[in-house]
Write a protein that holds these residues in place. Structure first.
Motif, PDB file in Angstrom:
ATOM      1  N   MET A  20       0.831  -1.214   0.000  1.00 18.41           N
ATOM      2  CA  MET A  20       0.000   0.000   0.000  1.00 18.41           C
ATOM      3  C   MET A  20       0.862   1.260   0.000  1.00 18.41           C
ATOM      4  O   MET A  20       0.506   2.252  -0.623  1.00 18.41           O
ATOM      5  CB  MET A  20      -0.945  -0.007   1.195  1.00 18.41           C
ATOM      6  CG  MET A  20      -2.068  -0.988   1.025  1.00 18.41           C
ATOM      7  SD  MET A  20      -3.304  -0.761   2.302  1.00 18.41           S
ATOM      8  CE  MET A  20      -4.439  -2.047   1.872  1.00 18.41           C
ATOM      9  N   LYS A  21       1.986   1.245   0.685  1.00 24.73           N
ATOM     10  CA  LYS A  21       2.863   2.415   0.713  1.00 24.73           C
ATOM     11  C   LYS A  21       3.609   2.600  -0.605  1.00 24.73           C
ATOM     12  O   LYS A  21       3.992   3.707  -0.952  1.00 24.73           O
ATOM     13  CB  LYS A  21       3.876   2.304   1.862  1.00 24.73           C
ATOM     14  CG  LYS A  21       3.269   2.512   3.217  1.00 24.73           C
ATOM     15  CD  LYS A  21       2.719   3.903   3.339  1.00 24.73           C
ATOM     16  CE  LYS A  21       2.069   4.098   4.685  1.00 24.73           C
ATOM     17  NZ  LYS A  21       1.513   5.434   4.840  1.00 24.73           N
ATOM     18  N   SER A  22       3.822   1.523  -1.347  1.00 30.27           N
ATOM     19  CA  SER A  22       4.553   1.632  -2.609  1.00 30.27           C
ATOM     20  C   SER A  22       3.659   2.082  -3.755  1.00 30.27           C
ATOM     21  O   SER A  22       4.123   2.264  -4.864  1.00 30.27           O
ATOM     22  CB  SER A  22       5.203   0.295  -2.962  1.00 30.27           C
ATOM     23  OG  SER A  22       4.218  -0.658  -3.272  1.00 30.27           O
ATOM     24  N   GLY A  23       2.374   2.232  -3.512  1.00 31.39           N
ATOM     25  CA  GLY A  23       1.467   2.713  -4.552  1.00 31.39           C
ATOM     26  C   GLY A  23       0.887   1.609  -5.398  1.00 31.39           C
ATOM     27  O   GLY A  23       0.377   1.865  -6.475  1.00 31.39           O
ATOM     28  N   GLY A  24       0.966   0.391  -4.941  1.00 34.68           N
ATOM     29  CA  GLY A  24       0.382  -0.725  -5.683  1.00 34.68           C
ATOM     30  C   GLY A  24      -1.130  -0.611  -5.713  1.00 34.68           C
ATOM     31  O   GLY A  24      -1.757  -0.121  -4.775  1.00 34.68           O
ATOM     32  N   ASN A  25      -1.721  -1.032  -6.799  1.00 34.29           N
ATOM     33  CA  ASN A  25      -3.169  -0.965  -6.941  1.00 34.29           C
ATOM     34  C   ASN A  25      -3.778  -2.209  -6.294  1.00 34.29           C
ATOM     35  O   ASN A  25      -3.964  -3.225  -6.946  1.00 34.29           O
ATOM     36  CB  ASN A  25      -3.544  -0.875  -8.422  1.00 34.29           C
ATOM     37  CG  ASN A  25      -5.009  -0.599  -8.611  1.00 34.29           C
ATOM     38  OD1 ASN A  25      -5.722  -0.289  -7.667  1.00 34.29           O
ATOM     39  ND2 ASN A  25      -5.468  -0.724  -9.838  1.00 34.29           N
ATOM     40  N   ILE A  26      -4.083  -2.114  -5.013  1.00 34.03           N
ATOM     41  CA  ILE A  26      -4.596  -3.251  -4.257  1.00 34.03           C
ATOM     42  C   ILE A  26      -6.103  -3.096  -4.108  1.00 34.03           C
ATOM     43  O   ILE A  26      -6.591  -2.064  -3.658  1.00 34.03           O
ATOM     44  CB  ILE A  26      -3.943  -3.316  -2.871  1.00 34.03           C
ATOM     45  CG1 ILE A  26      -2.443  -3.481  -3.022  1.00 34.03           C
ATOM     46  CG2 ILE A  26      -4.519  -4.460  -2.057  1.00 34.03           C
ATOM     47  CD1 ILE A  26      -1.701  -3.381  -1.729  1.00 34.03           C
ATOM     48  N   ASP A  27      -6.829  -4.116  -4.512  1.00 38.85           N
ATOM     49  CA  ASP A  27      -8.283  -4.116  -4.392  1.00 38.85           C
ATOM     50  C   ASP A  27      -8.684  -5.373  -3.636  1.00 38.85           C
ATOM     51  O   ASP A  27      -8.593  -6.476  -4.160  1.00 38.85           O
ATOM     52  CB  ASP A  27      -8.919  -4.084  -5.776  1.00 38.85           C
ATOM     53  CG  ASP A  27     -10.425  -3.937  -5.719  1.00 38.85           C
ATOM     54  OD1 ASP A  27     -10.949  -3.668  -4.627  1.00 38.85           O
ATOM     55  OD2 ASP A  27     -11.058  -4.084  -6.760  1.00 38.85           O
ATOM     56  N   LEU A  28      -9.120  -5.214  -2.412  1.00 38.81           N
ATOM     57  CA  LEU A  28      -9.464  -6.351  -1.564  1.00 38.81           C
ATOM     58  C   LEU A  28     -10.963  -6.630  -1.561  1.00 38.81           C
ATOM     59  O   LEU A  28     -11.464  -7.279  -0.653  1.00 38.81           O
ATOM     60  CB  LEU A  28      -8.977  -6.097  -0.135  1.00 38.81           C
ATOM     61  CG  LEU A  28      -7.482  -5.898   0.037  1.00 38.81           C
ATOM     62  CD1 LEU A  28      -7.152  -5.578   1.491  1.00 38.81           C
ATOM     63  CD2 LEU A  28      -6.727  -7.120  -0.400  1.00 38.81           C
ATOM     64  N   THR A  29     -11.689  -6.153  -2.569  1.00 38.63           N
ATOM     65  CA  THR A  29     -13.142  -6.309  -2.568  1.00 38.63           C
ATOM     66  C   THR A  29     -13.604  -7.601  -3.217  1.00 38.63           C
ATOM     67  O   THR A  29     -14.784  -7.888  -3.200  1.00 38.63           O
ATOM     68  CB  THR A  29     -13.817  -5.134  -3.290  1.00 38.63           C
ATOM     69  OG1 THR A  29     -13.328  -5.060  -4.621  1.00 38.63           O
ATOM     70  CG2 THR A  29     -13.549  -3.837  -2.560  1.00 38.63           C
ATOM     71  N   GLY A  30     -12.730  -8.353  -3.832  1.00 35.04           N
ATOM     72  CA  GLY A  30     -13.133  -9.628  -4.402  1.00 35.04           C
ATOM     73  C   GLY A  30     -13.074  -9.634  -5.918  1.00 35.04           C
ATOM     74  O   GLY A  30     -12.553  -8.725  -6.557  1.00 35.04           O
ATOM     75  N   GLU A  31     -13.658 -10.648  -6.479  1.00 43.94           N
ATOM     76  CA  GLU A  31     -13.602 -10.874  -7.921  1.00 43.94           C
ATOM     77  C   GLU A  31     -14.535  -9.920  -8.652  1.00 43.94           C
ATOM     78  O   GLU A  31     -15.657  -9.672  -8.240  1.00 43.94           O
ATOM     79  CB  GLU A  31     -14.022 -12.316  -8.195  1.00 43.94           C
ATOM     80  CG  GLU A  31     -13.592 -12.840  -9.521  1.00 43.94           C
ATOM     81  CD  GLU A  31     -13.865 -14.327  -9.633  1.00 43.94           C
ATOM     82  OE1 GLU A  31     -14.147 -14.747 -10.753  1.00 43.94           O
ATOM     83  OE2 GLU A  31     -13.808 -15.027  -8.623  1.00 43.94           O
ATOM     84  N   LYS A  32     -14.059  -9.366  -9.771  1.00 43.03           N
ATOM     85  CA  LYS A  32     -14.859  -8.436 -10.564  1.00 43.03           C
ATOM     86  C   LYS A  32     -15.044  -9.021 -11.960  1.00 43.03           C
ATOM     87  O   LYS A  32     -14.130  -9.568 -12.542  1.00 43.03           O
ATOM     88  CB  LYS A  32     -14.143  -7.101 -10.675  1.00 43.03           C
ATOM     89  CG  LYS A  32     -13.875  -6.443  -9.353  1.00 43.03           C
ATOM     90  CD  LYS A  32     -14.479  -5.089  -9.339  1.00 43.03           C
ATOM     91  CE  LYS A  32     -14.208  -4.294  -8.093  1.00 43.03           C
ATOM     92  NZ  LYS A  32     -14.121  -4.962  -6.874  1.00 43.03           N
ATOM     93  N   HIS A  33     -16.233  -8.868 -12.510  1.00 45.03           N
ATOM     94  CA  HIS A  33     -16.519  -9.389 -13.846  1.00 45.03           C
ATOM     95  C   HIS A  33     -16.834  -8.285 -14.842  1.00 45.03           C
ATOM     96  O   HIS A  33     -16.857  -8.525 -16.027  1.00 45.03           O
ATOM     97  CB  HIS A  33     -17.683 -10.379 -13.798  1.00 45.03           C
ATOM     98  CG  HIS A  33     -17.357 -11.597 -12.997  1.00 45.03           C
ATOM     99  ND1 HIS A  33     -16.515 -12.579 -13.456  1.00 45.03           N
ATOM    100  CD2 HIS A  33     -17.733 -11.984 -11.762  1.00 45.03           C
ATOM    101  CE1 HIS A  33     -16.403 -13.522 -12.544  1.00 45.03           C
ATOM    102  NE2 HIS A  33     -17.126 -13.184 -11.506  1.00 45.03           N
ATOM    103  N   ASP A  34     -17.112  -7.079 -14.389  1.00 48.90           N
ATOM    104  CA  ASP A  34     -17.436  -5.962 -15.273  1.00 48.90           C
ATOM    105  C   ASP A  34     -16.143  -5.221 -15.601  1.00 48.90           C
ATOM    106  O   ASP A  34     -15.694  -4.388 -14.838  1.00 48.90           O
ATOM    107  CB  ASP A  34     -18.441  -5.034 -14.604  1.00 48.90           C
ATOM    108  CG  ASP A  34     -18.878  -3.909 -15.515  1.00 48.90           C
ATOM    109  OD1 ASP A  34     -18.715  -4.048 -16.735  1.00 48.90           O
ATOM    110  OD2 ASP A  34     -19.397  -2.902 -15.001  1.00 48.90           O
ATOM    111  N   VAL A  35     -15.548  -5.525 -16.737  1.00 46.02           N
ATOM    112  CA  VAL A  35     -14.268  -4.923 -17.073  1.00 46.02           C
ATOM    113  C   VAL A  35     -14.410  -3.519 -17.649  1.00 46.02           C
ATOM    114  O   VAL A  35     -13.443  -2.767 -17.691  1.00 46.02           O
ATOM    115  CB  VAL A  35     -13.463  -5.812 -18.052  1.00 46.02           C
ATOM    116  CG1 VAL A  35     -13.090  -7.109 -17.399  1.00 46.02           C
ATOM    117  CG2 VAL A  35     -14.239  -6.045 -19.324  1.00 46.02           C
TER     118      VAL A  35
END
Length: 73
Positions: A20-35
């Protein structure tokens, strides 16, 4: 056994903190299907309105009204 669990928790916390401090795009909300993210319809609408604006700017209004009156006669 408790040392393994504690070690995993500490390692996971450190890894998440560093990512998170390095600016990585972290999404902990789960699987997404709408691209598309819901922006595809808006982009198509914007492109259509831009095409209409460009077409109306290409034809001057005086020439268009003269052509329309000549066609109606």
């Amino acid at each position: 056994m408790w040392k393994l669990v504690l070690g995993f928790i500490v390692f996971a916390a450190i890894a998440l903190f560093v990512l998170m401090k390095s600016g990585g795009n972290i999404d902990l909300t789960g699987e997404k299907h709408d691209v598309t993210g819901g922006h595809a319809d808006q982009a198509a609408s914007d492109a259509a309105s831009a095409a209409i604006a460009a077409a109306s700017a290409a034809i001057p209004t005086e020439a268009a009204s003269a052509a329309a009156s000549a066609a109606s006669q």
